[in-house]
Write an enzyme that holds these catalytic residues in place. Structure first.
Site, PDB file in Angstrom:
ATOM      1  N   TRP A  64       0.811  -1.220   0.000  1.00  0.00           N
ATOM      2  CA  TRP A  64       0.000   0.000   0.000  1.00  0.00           C
ATOM      3  C   TRP A  64       0.839   1.263   0.000  1.00  0.00           C
ATOM      4  CZ3 TRP A  64      -4.326  -0.114  -2.205  1.00  0.00           C
ATOM      5  CH2 TRP A  64      -5.177  -1.208  -2.075  1.00  0.00           C
ATOM      6  N   ASP A 117      -1.272   6.848   7.012  1.00  0.00           N
ATOM      7  CA  ASP A 117      -2.410   6.036   6.560  1.00  0.00           C
ATOM      8  C   ASP A 117      -2.611   4.950   7.620  1.00  0.00           C
ATOM      9  OD1 ASP A 117      -4.128   4.197   5.400  1.00  0.00           O
ATOM     10  OD2 ASP A 117      -2.982   3.966   3.542  1.00  0.00           O
ATOM     11  N   LYS A 165     -11.886  -1.579   6.902  1.00  0.00           N
ATOM     12  CA  LYS A 165     -11.091  -2.659   7.498  1.00  0.00           C
ATOM     13  C   LYS A 165     -11.522  -2.851   8.960  1.00  0.00           C
ATOM     14  CE  LYS A 165      -8.443  -2.984   3.737  1.00  0.00           C
ATOM     15  NZ  LYS A 165      -7.520  -1.998   3.170  1.00  0.00           N
TER      16      LYS A 165
HETATM   17  C1  PLP Z   1      -6.936  -1.338   1.781  1.00  0.00           C
HETATM   18  C2  PLP Z   1      -5.946  -0.240   1.966  1.00  0.00           C
HETATM   19  C3  PLP Z   1      -5.879   0.881   1.088  1.00  0.00           C
HETATM   20  C4  PLP Z   1      -6.799   1.034  -0.107  1.00  0.00           C
HETATM   21  O1  PLP Z   1      -7.961   1.646   0.317  1.00  0.00           O
HETATM   22  P1  PLP Z   1      -9.169   2.069  -0.653  1.00  0.00           P
HETATM   23  O2  PLP Z   1     -10.196   2.546   0.322  1.00  0.00           O
HETATM   24  O3  PLP Z   1      -9.578   0.847  -1.404  1.00  0.00           O
HETATM   25  O4  PLP Z   1      -8.688   3.152  -1.523  1.00  0.00           O
HETATM   26  C5  PLP Z   1      -4.949   1.857   1.376  1.00  0.00           C
HETATM   27  N1  PLP Z   1      -4.133   1.778   2.447  1.00  0.00           N
HETATM   28  C6  PLP Z   1      -4.161   0.728   3.291  1.00  0.00           C
HETATM   29  C7  PLP Z   1      -3.227   0.682   4.453  1.00  0.00           C
HETATM   30  C8  PLP Z   1      -5.069  -0.304   3.077  1.00  0.00           C
HETATM   31  O5  PLP Z   1      -5.096  -1.350   3.912  1.00  0.00           O
END
Ligand code: PLP
Length: 365
Positions: free
Chosen positions: A106, A176, A200
């Site tokens: 990611w 993030d 998540k």
């Molecule tokens: C799943 C994930 C993403 C992607 O997220 P979207 O909402 O599909 O854009 C980005 N960063 C992390 C850490 C993730 O686990």
């Protein structure tokens, strides 16, 4: 064959939600008790929805212990849109490079989006080693004049999690936290901007939480599209255009659950530590049959990635797990193998069931 159940859903995302939240959601689809209408058909301009947004914000503030110098925003576009919004706001037209950590799948997706907007310096990359560990502090040389540092607290695909906060306190720190948000206390005060999509750990897909310090929004480019300017959403109280009312309502239920049923983030973290200890204990006690992907010190408490001795055994494991009612255990398509995601809603009992299945599977080989 045992039917799949939400209680045993180890999906990497969208992830499982607490049973009590699902029941309230089911009720709300027919009729939100205090309104008498379906949550799918209530105006986003209603007083009720304004109160929902206000309570989500208040709950997140309380859970994270946020001060009045930061804004809590509920945006769309997922974490991926934040890969762009952050550099559009803070890197456009800058001569100094932003610092980025490249610790997995990611964070690798964030890099090209940042490079569209300005110079980027990769402070450390784990790519050559196959993203099996995180950097030590002695490997990280941050730039004192970078516009910001960007990193990912939990690499969801590989199962790597920072158990400390990297970076300099005098450079804006941007993180993030999509896959470990509200899974533990996070010293939110030390971040200039945190973003986390809901799907998540804290709700369904469709909404992304952004916690941003007011100071970071002082001299942003004037020519950003309104929708992509954080200040637009601050001014509109996250109600600029039609927001995802349903997703935000479910996030509200999850934040209530975290406070009232779990007892806050310290309590959540203790449960998450116990679940992870049980599962990693099963890997470590398997005489090398179950092989964890990552360095022990950097193991994620959210995503436990491992392999069996051969790809064929990985395949059999997934097939038999499915027949035993365990879902979502296939590794991310980027790396394969097995990944058990044990987000907030997964109970210790669910992990016990998985560990029991793993012992049984191994014994039968
Ligand atoms: C799943 C994930 C993403 C992607 O997220 P979207 O909402 O599909 O854009 C980005 N960063 C992390 C850490 C993730 O686990």
């Amino acid at each position: 064959m045992i039917a799949p159940s939400n209680a045993l859903n180890f999906s990497g995302g969208p992830g499982a939600l607490p049973e009590s939240v699902l029941r309230q959601t089911q009720q709300a689809i027919i009729s939100v008790p205090e309104v008498g209408l379906s949550v799918l058909g209530i105006s986003h301009r209603s007083d009720w929805f304004a109160a929902v947004v206000a309570e989500v914000e208040a709950n997140i503030r309380r859970l994270l212990g946020l001060g009045t110098d930061s804004h809590v925003l509920l945006l769309q576009g997922g974490a991926t849109q934040q890969f762009s919004m952050v550099p559009m706001t803070l890197l456009r037209g800058k001569a100094q490079a932003a610092d980025y950590l490249h610790t997995g799948y990611w964070s690798g997706k964030a890099l090209p989006e940042a490079r569209r907007e300005g110079p980027v310096r990769v402070v450390w990359s784990g790519e050559a080693e196959g993203f099996r560990r995180l950097p030590g502090d002695d490997e990280l040389h941050f730039s004192p004049d970078a516009p910001y540092l960007h990193y990912i607290s939990n690499e969801t695909v590989e199962g790597l999690q920072f158990h400390r906060i990297p970076g300099r306190d005098d450079v804006p720190r941007i993180c993030d936290m999509s896959s470990d948000f509200l899974s533990r206390p996070c010293e939110a005060d030390r971040f200039a901007l945190i973003y986390a999509h809901a799907q998540k750990n804290i709700g369904p897909a469709g909404v992304t939480v952004v916690v941003v310090k007011d100071q970071l929004l002082q001299d942003n480019p004037a020519d950003l599209p309104g929708f992509l300017d954080y200040r637009t959403h601050v001014a509109a109280h996250s109600n600029f255009n039609t927001p995802p009312v349903f997703a935000i309502y479910v996030v509200l239920l999850v934040t209530r659950w975290l406070q009232a049923e779990v007892g806050g983030l310290e309590a959540m973290a203790a449960i998450n530590r116990a679940k992870a200890a049980l599962l990693y204990g099963a890997l470590d006690g398997s005489d090398g049959f179950y092989r964890g992907r990552t360095a022990v010190a950097d193991r994620s408490l959210m995503n436990v990635a491992f392999n069996l001795p051969t790809p064929e055994l990985d395949r059999q494991f997934l097939e038999e797990a499915r027949l035993a009612g365990l879902s979502g255990l296939g590794g991310h398509r980027a790396i394969g193998g097995i990944r058990a995601s044990i987000y907030n809603a997964l109970t210790l009992q669910a992990v016990e069931r998985l560990v029991g299945f793993m012992a049984d599977f191994r014994q039968r080989r």
